[in-house]
Motif scaffolding. Sequence first.
Motif, short mmCIF file in Angstrom:
data_model
loop_
_atom_site.label_atom_id
_atom_site.label_comp_id
_atom_site.label_asym_id
_atom_site.label_seq_id
_atom_site.Cartn_x
_atom_site.Cartn_y
_atom_site.Cartn_z
N MET A 64 0.84 -1.19 0.00
CA MET A 64 0.00 0.00 0.00
C MET A 64 0.88 1.24 0.00
SD MET A 64 -2.83 -1.16 2.87
CE MET A 64 -3.69 0.40 2.92
N SER A 65 0.31 2.34 -0.47
CA SER A 65 1.07 3.59 -0.45
C SER A 65 1.26 4.04 0.99
CB SER A 65 0.31 4.68 -1.22
OG SER A 65 -0.83 5.10 -0.50
N LYS A 66 2.28 4.86 1.20
CA LYS A 66 2.55 5.36 2.54
C LYS A 66 1.39 6.23 3.03
CE LYS A 66 6.23 7.18 5.38
NZ LYS A 66 7.56 7.72 5.45
N THR A 67 0.75 6.95 2.12
CA THR A 67 -0.40 7.78 2.49
C THR A 67 -1.55 6.91 2.99
OG1 THR A 67 0.24 9.43 0.86
CG2 THR A 67 -2.02 9.53 1.66
N SER A 68 -1.87 5.86 2.24
CA SER A 68 -2.93 4.94 2.66
C SER A 68 -2.58 4.27 3.98
CB SER A 68 -3.16 3.86 1.61
OG SER A 68 -3.66 4.42 0.43
#
Length: 185
Positions: A64-68
Amino acid sequence: MDELAGLTEEQRAKLLHTRRRVIESIGKNMDLYGITLSIGHLYGNMYFNQSPVTLDEMSHTMGMSKTSMSTGMRTLHDLKMINKVWGKGSRKDLYEVVPDWHQNFADFFSIKWRKALEQNMSALSRSMKEMDALIAEHSEDEAFLTLLTSDKSKIDEALNYYRWLDRLIDSFESGEIYQYFPKEE
């Protein structure tokens, strides 16, 4: 996952297969309660970690993205399902799961129920005051007074429910609930 380093390929595959089944189950269960499947999977993955993890590590593990990942961690932290912990020599935030499922359940529902309770009690109380004002204004109109009295009775029933729910939430928050429904040891 260095804890898997000493395992054979077959042991590792079987263990990961078993863990995936549990992680999927946790995700589906949390989804039933309004938490996204991916956040449920995040908690499930963290549950099996032997030590605290960083956002980067979980982002890599789950793809997953770091933002998610940050959003997921924040949600789990707000629900008191994970804690931010200090790690010697680490500049990054570390997170670990709160492994007490009873407490997780109590915290989750207490947070959700308390929010709903406060919103609904406020709305019902405002409506009761408005109805009292209407009763005072229209004391001569029998038909209208009958409707207002009936509505006030229904709102009073709802307020009784929310006062009961408040006591139930208090019992979860204090741990008193376990006197009536003990945890299995």
